[in-house]
Design a protein around this motif. Sequence first.
Motif, PDB file in Angstrom:
ATOM      1  N   ALA A  61       0.825  -1.212   0.000  1.00  0.00           N
ATOM      2  CA  ALA A  61       0.000   0.000   0.000  1.00  0.00           C
ATOM      3  C   ALA A  61       0.861   1.265   0.000  1.00  0.00           C
ATOM      4  CB  ALA A  61      -0.936  -0.002   1.202  1.00  0.00           C
ATOM      5  N   VAL A  62       1.935   1.257   0.771  1.00  0.00           N
ATOM      6  CA  VAL A  62       2.760   2.457   0.912  1.00  0.00           C
ATOM      7  C   VAL A  62       3.745   2.614  -0.250  1.00  0.00           C
ATOM      8  CG1 VAL A  62       4.524   3.565   2.350  1.00  0.00           C
ATOM      9  CG2 VAL A  62       2.516   2.531   3.409  1.00  0.00           C
ATOM     10  N   LEU A  63       4.432   1.532  -0.598  1.00  0.00           N
ATOM     11  CA  LEU A  63       5.479   1.600  -1.612  1.00  0.00           C
ATOM     12  C   LEU A  63       4.968   1.389  -3.033  1.00  0.00           C
ATOM     13  CD1 LEU A  63       8.209  -0.412   0.303  1.00  0.00           C
ATOM     14  CD2 LEU A  63       7.975   2.070   0.142  1.00  0.00           C
ATOM     15  N   GLY A  64       3.803   0.783  -3.175  1.00  0.00           N
ATOM     16  CA  GLY A  64       3.210   0.617  -4.491  1.00  0.00           C
ATOM     17  C   GLY A  64       3.557  -0.670  -5.217  1.00  0.00           C
ATOM     18  N   ARG A  65       4.584  -1.382  -4.764  1.00  0.00           N
ATOM     19  CA  ARG A  65       4.926  -2.649  -5.398  1.00  0.00           C
ATOM     20  C   ARG A  65       5.726  -3.500  -4.434  1.00  0.00           C
ATOM     21  NH1 ARG A  65       9.809  -3.633  -8.007  1.00  0.00           N
ATOM     22  NH2 ARG A  65      11.351  -2.005  -7.742  1.00  0.00           N
ATOM     23  N   ASP A  66       5.841  -4.771  -4.752  1.00  0.00           N
ATOM     24  CA  ASP A  66       6.559  -5.717  -3.915  1.00  0.00           C
ATOM     25  C   ASP A  66       8.019  -5.764  -4.339  1.00  0.00           C
ATOM     26  OD1 ASP A  66       6.935  -7.795  -2.068  1.00  0.00           O
ATOM     27  OD2 ASP A  66       6.650  -9.297  -3.629  1.00  0.00           O
ATOM     28  N   GLY A  67       8.901  -6.150  -3.421  1.00  0.00           N
ATOM     29  CA  GLY A  67      10.295  -6.377  -3.775  1.00  0.00           C
ATOM     30  C   GLY A  67      11.233  -5.243  -3.463  1.00  0.00           C
ATOM     31  N   ARG A  68      10.806  -4.238  -2.749  1.00  0.00           N
ATOM     32  CA  ARG A  68      11.708  -3.146  -2.370  1.00  0.00           C
ATOM     33  C   ARG A  68      12.384  -3.480  -1.046  1.00  0.00           C
ATOM     34  NH1 ARG A  68       9.792   2.537  -4.633  1.00  0.00           N
ATOM     35  NH2 ARG A  68       9.112   1.760  -6.642  1.00  0.00           N
ATOM     36  N   MET A  69      13.568  -2.946  -0.844  1.00  0.00           N
ATOM     37  CA  MET A  69      14.318  -3.237   0.374  1.00  0.00           C
ATOM     38  C   MET A  69      13.592  -2.733   1.612  1.00  0.00           C
ATOM     39  SD  MET A  69      16.741  -5.108  -0.446  1.00  0.00           S
ATOM     40  CE  MET A  69      17.645  -5.183   1.063  1.00  0.00           C
ATOM     41  N   ALA A  70      12.930  -1.595   1.519  1.00  0.00           N
ATOM     42  CA  ALA A  70      12.165  -1.091   2.663  1.00  0.00           C
ATOM     43  C   ALA A  70      11.025  -2.042   3.000  1.00  0.00           C
ATOM     44  CB  ALA A  70      11.618   0.302   2.360  1.00  0.00           C
ATOM     45  N   GLY A  71      10.439  -2.663   2.004  1.00  0.00           N
ATOM     46  CA  GLY A  71       9.387  -3.651   2.233  1.00  0.00           C
ATOM     47  C   GLY A  71       9.912  -4.887   2.925  1.00  0.00           C
ATOM     48  N   TYR A  72      11.121  -5.315   2.554  1.00  0.00           N
ATOM     49  CA  TYR A  72      11.715  -6.475   3.213  1.00  0.00           C
ATOM     50  C   TYR A  72      12.106  -6.146   4.650  1.00  0.00           C
ATOM     51  CZ  TYR A  72      11.794  -8.953  -1.214  1.00  0.00           C
ATOM     52  OH  TYR A  72      11.430  -9.580  -2.362  1.00  0.00           O
ATOM     53  N   ALA A  73      12.584  -4.927   4.894  1.00  0.00           N
ATOM     54  CA  ALA A  73      12.887  -4.517   6.264  1.00  0.00           C
ATOM     55  C   ALA A  73      11.618  -4.505   7.115  1.00  0.00           C
ATOM     56  CB  ALA A  73      13.546  -3.144   6.270  1.00  0.00           C
ATOM     57  N   LEU A  74      10.533  -4.009   6.545  1.00  0.00           N
ATOM     58  CA  LEU A  74       9.260  -4.026   7.254  1.00  0.00           C
ATOM     59  C   LEU A  74       8.786  -5.458   7.486  1.00  0.00           C
ATOM     60  CD1 LEU A  74       7.038  -2.236   8.421  1.00  0.00           C
ATOM     61  CD2 LEU A  74       5.935  -2.289   6.185  1.00  0.00           C
ATOM     62  N   LEU A  75       9.053  -6.345   6.542  1.00  0.00           N
ATOM     63  CA  LEU A  75       8.703  -7.755   6.694  1.00  0.00           C
ATOM     64  C   LEU A  75       9.443  -8.381   7.872  1.00  0.00           C
ATOM     65  CD1 LEU A  75       7.440 -10.440   5.692  1.00  0.00           C
ATOM     66  CD2 LEU A  75       9.403 -10.648   4.166  1.00  0.00           C
ATOM     67  N   VAL A  76      10.727  -8.110   7.987  1.00  0.00           N
ATOM     68  CA  VAL A  76      11.509  -8.646   9.104  1.00  0.00           C
ATOM     69  C   VAL A  76      10.961  -8.128  10.431  1.00  0.00           C
ATOM     70  CG1 VAL A  76      13.784  -8.610  10.197  1.00  0.00           C
ATOM     71  CG2 VAL A  76      13.591  -9.040   7.750  1.00  0.00           C
ATOM     72  N   LEU A  77      10.651  -6.836  10.498  1.00  0.00           N
ATOM     73  CA  LEU A  77      10.065  -6.287  11.724  1.00  0.00           C
ATOM     74  C   LEU A  77       8.691  -6.879  12.002  1.00  0.00           C
ATOM     75  CD1 LEU A  77      10.993  -2.504  11.572  1.00  0.00           C
ATOM     76  CD2 LEU A  77      11.766  -4.191  13.225  1.00  0.00           C
ATOM     77  N   GLY A  78       7.897  -7.029  10.953  1.00  0.00           N
ATOM     78  CA  GLY A  78       6.555  -7.574  11.120  1.00  0.00           C
ATOM     79  C   GLY A  78       6.549  -9.002  11.617  1.00  0.00           C
ATOM     80  N   VAL A  79       7.553  -9.780  11.259  1.00  0.00           N
ATOM     81  CA  VAL A  79       7.643 -11.161  11.723  1.00  0.00           C
ATOM     82  C   VAL A  79       8.265 -11.215  13.118  1.00  0.00           C
ATOM     83  CG1 VAL A  79       8.783 -13.374  11.310  1.00  0.00           C
ATOM     84  CG2 VAL A  79       7.680 -12.186   9.433  1.00  0.00           C
ATOM     85  N   ALA A  80       9.293 -10.416  13.357  1.00  0.00           N
ATOM     86  CA  ALA A  80      10.047 -10.513  14.607  1.00  0.00           C
ATOM     87  C   ALA A  80       9.321  -9.905  15.803  1.00  0.00           C
ATOM     88  CB  ALA A  80      11.408  -9.854  14.437  1.00  0.00           C
ATOM     89  N   LEU A  81       8.635  -8.800  15.610  1.00  0.00           N
ATOM     90  CA  LEU A  81       8.011  -8.124  16.748  1.00  0.00           C
ATOM     91  C   LEU A  81       6.945  -8.956  17.459  1.00  0.00           C
ATOM     92  CD1 LEU A  81       7.867  -4.395  15.611  1.00  0.00           C
ATOM     93  CD2 LEU A  81       9.339  -5.439  17.331  1.00  0.00           C
ATOM     94  N   PRO A  82       6.023  -9.606  16.759  1.00  0.00           N
ATOM     95  CA  PRO A  82       5.049 -10.436  17.495  1.00  0.00           C
ATOM     96  C   PRO A  82       5.697 -11.592  18.254  1.00  0.00           C
ATOM     97  CG  PRO A  82       4.284 -10.068  15.268  1.00  0.00           C
ATOM     98  CD  PRO A  82       5.675  -9.552  15.338  1.00  0.00           C
TER      99      PRO A  82
END
Length: 91
Positions: A61-82
């Motif tokens: 939604a924010v970046l407009g497409r999949d595969g950006r490094m910021a998206g992967y960083a958010l993915l790592v945070l999204g998995v690790a924080l819970p």
Amino acid sequence: MSPLDAFWHIANLFAPAWGLAALLAAAIKLAWWREAKPLRWWRLWGWGATGGVAAVVISLAVLGRDGRMAGYALLVLGVALPQWWLLSVRR
């Protein structure tokens, strides 16, 4: 696109989140086995996968497409924080 193609397209979009959640849940169960003993592997994986899926959707939604490094960083945070939260609540 057929329904089967759409299913595989969506499954492949969320596969990194599910895989990273599974790897991190396994690592937690191995590295912090005393702290994580009361937690089931499925619970760790489920919360991590949910956070990862939310991160993928937010990055799309924010970046407009999949595969950006910021998206992967958010993915790592999204998995690790819970998963971190589940372990910190147990203490």
